[in-house]
Design a protein around this motif. Sequence first.
Motif, PDB file in Angstrom:
ATOM      1  N   MET A 223       0.964  -1.156   0.018  1.00 55.14           N
ATOM      2  CA  MET A 223      -0.083   0.090   0.011  1.00 55.14           C
ATOM      3  C   MET A 223       0.766   1.204   0.132  1.00 55.14           C
ATOM      4  SD  MET A 223      -2.950   1.279   2.540  1.00 55.14           S
ATOM      5  CE  MET A 223      -3.227  -0.552   3.168  1.00 55.14           C
ATOM      6  N   GLN A 224       0.611   2.332  -0.778  1.00 61.21           N
ATOM      7  CA  GLN A 224       1.327   3.319  -0.855  1.00 61.21           C
ATOM      8  C   GLN A 224       0.939   4.168   0.245  1.00 61.21           C
ATOM      9  OE1 GLN A 224       1.377   5.523  -4.530  1.00 61.21           O
ATOM     10  NE2 GLN A 224       1.736   3.619  -5.784  1.00 61.21           N
ATOM     11  N   GLN A 225       2.125   4.834   0.652  1.00 63.41           N
ATOM     12  CA  GLN A 225       1.877   6.125   1.822  1.00 63.41           C
ATOM     13  C   GLN A 225       0.459   6.851   1.666  1.00 63.41           C
ATOM     14  OE1 GLN A 225       3.372   6.050   4.732  1.00 63.41           O
ATOM     15  NE2 GLN A 225       2.264   7.732   5.510  1.00 63.41           N
ATOM     16  N   ILE A 226       0.516   7.474   0.741  1.00 58.20           N
ATOM     17  CA  ILE A 226      -0.845   8.267   0.632  1.00 58.20           C
ATOM     18  C   ILE A 226      -2.055   7.523   0.603  1.00 58.20           C
ATOM     19  CG2 ILE A 226      -0.844   8.126  -1.990  1.00 58.20           C
ATOM     20  CD1 ILE A 226      -1.671  11.064  -1.982  1.00 58.20           C
ATOM     21  N   THR A 227      -2.075   6.454   0.248  1.00 56.66           N
ATOM     22  CA  THR A 227      -3.320   5.591   0.296  1.00 56.66           C
ATOM     23  C   THR A 227      -3.325   5.100   1.854  1.00 56.66           C
ATOM     24  OG1 THR A 227      -3.155   4.666  -1.894  1.00 56.66           O
ATOM     25  CG2 THR A 227      -4.533   3.292  -0.548  1.00 56.66           C
ATOM     26  N   ARG A 228      -2.284   4.658   2.596  1.00 60.07           N
ATOM     27  CA  ARG A 228      -2.435   4.327   3.932  1.00 60.07           C
ATOM     28  C   ARG A 228      -2.892   5.483   4.713  1.00 60.07           C
ATOM     29  NH1 ARG A 228       2.358   3.148   4.158  1.00 60.07           N
ATOM     30  NH2 ARG A 228       2.111   0.947   3.978  1.00 60.07           N
ATOM     31  N   GLU A 229      -2.511   6.696   4.466  1.00 57.27           N
ATOM     32  CA  GLU A 229      -3.233   7.933   5.162  1.00 57.27           C
ATOM     33  C   GLU A 229      -4.581   7.906   4.795  1.00 57.27           C
ATOM     34  OE1 GLU A 229      -1.084  11.312   3.549  1.00 57.27           O
ATOM     35  OE2 GLU A 229       0.981  10.552   4.437  1.00 57.27           O
ATOM     36  N   LEU A 230      -5.164   7.653   3.763  1.00 56.32           N
ATOM     37  CA  LEU A 230      -6.750   7.579   3.528  1.00 56.32           C
ATOM     38  C   LEU A 230      -7.296   6.703   4.236  1.00 56.32           C
ATOM     39  CD1 LEU A 230      -9.298   8.393   2.466  1.00 56.32           C
ATOM     40  CD2 LEU A 230      -8.566   7.300  -0.004  1.00 56.32           C
TER      41      LEU A 230
ATOM     42  N   GLU B 296      -0.300  14.532  -5.511  1.00 61.08           N
ATOM     43  CA  GLU B 296      -0.493  12.900  -5.142  1.00 61.08           C
ATOM     44  C   GLU B 296      -1.875  12.699  -4.667  1.00 61.08           C
ATOM     45  OE1 GLU B 296       1.082  10.465  -6.522  1.00 61.08           O
ATOM     46  OE2 GLU B 296       2.780  11.848  -7.540  1.00 61.08           O
ATOM     47  N   ARG B 297      -2.713  11.592  -5.263  1.00 63.16           N
ATOM     48  CA  ARG B 297      -3.784  11.358  -4.929  1.00 63.16           C
ATOM     49  C   ARG B 297      -4.014   9.763  -4.490  1.00 63.16           C
ATOM     50  NH1 ARG B 297      -7.385  14.455  -9.203  1.00 63.16           N
ATOM     51  NH2 ARG B 297      -6.560  16.449  -8.841  1.00 63.16           N
ATOM     52  N   PRO B 298      -4.749   9.426  -3.391  1.00 64.57           N
ATOM     53  CA  PRO B 298      -4.775   8.024  -3.190  1.00 64.57           C
ATOM     54  C   PRO B 298      -5.822   7.114  -4.008  1.00 64.57           C
ATOM     55  CG  PRO B 298      -6.038   9.397  -1.262  1.00 64.57           C
ATOM     56  CD  PRO B 298      -5.275  10.306  -2.374  1.00 64.57           C
ATOM     57  N   ILE B 299      -6.748   7.807  -4.650  1.00 63.39           N
ATOM     58  CA  ILE B 299      -7.457   7.338  -5.741  1.00 63.39           C
ATOM     59  C   ILE B 299      -7.244   7.790  -6.942  1.00 63.39           C
ATOM     60  CG2 ILE B 299     -10.036   7.223  -6.127  1.00 63.39           C
ATOM     61  CD1 ILE B 299      -9.520   5.853  -3.606  1.00 63.39           C
ATOM     62  N   GLU B 300      -6.760   6.946  -7.895  1.00 62.90           N
ATOM     63  CA  GLU B 300      -6.541   7.387  -9.022  1.00 62.90           C
ATOM     64  C   GLU B 300      -7.600   7.574  -9.948  1.00 62.90           C
ATOM     65  OE1 GLU B 300      -3.594   6.599 -12.829  1.00 62.90           O
ATOM     66  OE2 GLU B 300      -3.650   4.973 -11.091  1.00 62.90           O
ATOM     67  N   ILE B 301      -8.118   8.652 -10.753  1.00 65.87           N
ATOM     68  CA  ILE B 301      -9.061   8.871 -11.588  1.00 65.87           C
ATOM     69  C   ILE B 301      -8.677   9.182 -12.919  1.00 65.87           C
ATOM     70  CG2 ILE B 301     -11.135  10.108 -11.839  1.00 65.87           C
ATOM     71  CD1 ILE B 301     -11.142  10.986  -9.031  1.00 65.87           C
ATOM     72  N   ARG B 302      -8.968   8.470 -13.985  1.00 72.98           N
ATOM     73  CA  ARG B 302      -8.663   8.446 -15.186  1.00 72.98           C
ATOM     74  C   ARG B 302      -9.885   8.966 -16.140  1.00 72.98           C
ATOM     75  NH1 ARG B 302      -3.731   4.238 -16.950  1.00 72.98           N
ATOM     76  NH2 ARG B 302      -2.801   4.721 -15.146  1.00 72.98           N
ATOM     77  N   PRO B 303     -10.086  10.153 -16.378  1.00 76.54           N
ATOM     78  CA  PRO B 303     -11.387  10.521 -17.321  1.00 76.54           C
ATOM     79  C   PRO B 303     -11.373   9.929 -18.583  1.00 76.54           C
ATOM     80  CG  PRO B 303     -10.081  12.246 -16.326  1.00 76.54           C
ATOM     81  CD  PRO B 303      -9.326  11.259 -16.362  1.00 76.54           C
TER      82      PRO B 303
ATOM     83  N   GLN C 216      -4.510   3.529  -4.968  1.00 74.75           N
ATOM     84  CA  GLN C 216      -3.251   3.336  -5.320  1.00 74.75           C
ATOM     85  C   GLN C 216      -2.532   2.314  -4.471  1.00 74.75           C
ATOM     86  OE1 GLN C 216      -1.659   5.228  -7.738  1.00 74.75           O
ATOM     87  NE2 GLN C 216      -2.115   7.205  -7.826  1.00 74.75           N
ATOM     88  N   GLY C 217      -2.265   1.126  -5.207  1.00 70.97           N
ATOM     89  CA  GLY C 217      -1.621   0.234  -4.337  1.00 70.97           C
ATOM     90  C   GLY C 217      -2.708  -0.833  -3.653  1.00 70.97           C
ATOM     91  N   PRO C 218      -2.200  -2.094  -3.158  1.00 73.65           N
ATOM     92  CA  PRO C 218      -3.010  -3.202  -2.825  1.00 73.65           C
ATOM     93  C   PRO C 218      -3.674  -2.677  -1.353  1.00 73.65           C
ATOM     94  CG  PRO C 218      -0.689  -3.645  -2.497  1.00 73.65           C
ATOM     95  CD  PRO C 218      -0.569  -2.484  -3.365  1.00 73.65           C
ATOM     96  N   LEU C 219      -4.754  -3.469  -1.084  1.00 74.73           N
ATOM     97  CA  LEU C 219      -5.483  -2.999   0.121  1.00 74.73           C
ATOM     98  C   LEU C 219      -5.817  -4.428   0.839  1.00 74.73           C
ATOM     99  CD1 LEU C 219      -7.996  -0.350  -1.458  1.00 74.73           C
ATOM    100  CD2 LEU C 219      -6.343   0.048   0.099  1.00 74.73           C
ATOM    101  N   PRO C 220      -5.966  -4.104   2.169  1.00 75.61           N
ATOM    102  CA  PRO C 220      -6.446  -5.307   2.789  1.00 75.61           C
ATOM    103  C   PRO C 220      -7.505  -5.880   2.456  1.00 75.61           C
ATOM    104  CG  PRO C 220      -5.977  -3.355   4.384  1.00 75.61           C
ATOM    105  CD  PRO C 220      -6.043  -3.036   2.904  1.00 75.61           C
ATOM    106  N   ASP C 221      -8.001  -7.198   2.811  1.00 78.05           N
ATOM    107  CA  ASP C 221      -9.188  -7.938   2.197  1.00 78.05           C
ATOM    108  C   ASP C 221     -10.197  -7.686   3.124  1.00 78.05           C
ATOM    109  OD1 ASP C 221      -7.862  -8.970   0.359  1.00 78.05           O
ATOM    110  OD2 ASP C 221      -6.993 -10.841   1.420  1.00 78.05           O
TER     111      ASP C 221
END
Length: 286
Positions: free
Chosen positions: A1-8, A154-161, A184-189
């Motif tokens: 998990m990336q740091q910015i995703t961990r923060e979210l 940098e954003r924890p949720i990548e959005i591609r329009p 951004q990055g793998p998450l827990p189950d």
Amino acid sequence: MQQITRELVELLDLSPLGDDHFQGDSEDLGFPHVFGGQVLGQALMAASRTVENRLCHSLHAYFLRPGNHSMPIDYEVQRVRDGGTFSVRRVIARQEGKEILTGSMSFQVAEQGFEHQLDMPETTPPEELKSEQEWGRLLSEQAPRQLREMMTRERPIEIRPVNLVNPFKPEKHPPHHQNWFRAQGPLPDDPVLHRCLLTYASDFTFLGTSLAPHGRSFLSPGMQVASLDHAIWFHDDFRMDEWLLYDKDSPSAGGGRGFNRGNFFTRDGRLVASTTQEALIRERQR
């Protein structure tokens, strides 16, 4: 998990205050007020903490006041009902003793039943698209200085329009938008966490759908825009660390309000969640 995703993920991990009360921190995304998706995601997490062995299948909430992103938010959960199959919770979010959001969430025991769904619409795959952050770098020279960091951070949720709209030079086009979403990055189950993250992300790029046929964006001069309410129905399990298509349309606008609808699809075409939102889209009289 990336740091910015961990923060979210940590932002959604509320602190218990006892007696079905919780507290969550706020984040500053560069908006004037707290991002509505943050309050929605934290409210769902608070309600989920009071339910066992049942997942949320629907959420209905009203935004009552703008939140202050420099202050924590207190969440009160009321246990409305626990039946044999369903549990209902009411959640009130407060800052300085004033309600900023109220909502109801319903939870259900997993069971089998009749199944059908709409087909996934045609779209461009995410690998062929730029992210909002990449577009932000390209458009940043057109932006006021105070907005440049918000557009390129940098954003924890990548959005591609799929169909990009330049917020500084919007043109009239049909009220239909598509975006790909992925954490951004793998998450827990943890299915509760994935539902809360989708709830958080579902408020991004939603309101603007009803502005599309009018050639306006939330950055257009003289516009007053805000989410008024928000509803989500969860149809199936999913992962927020895998690509989801957010397909949105706006069937109606009037009276200073725009109505928006959305569907989340997995890459293999499963419809996993649906959303609705009414938004204030008022053009101030000069």
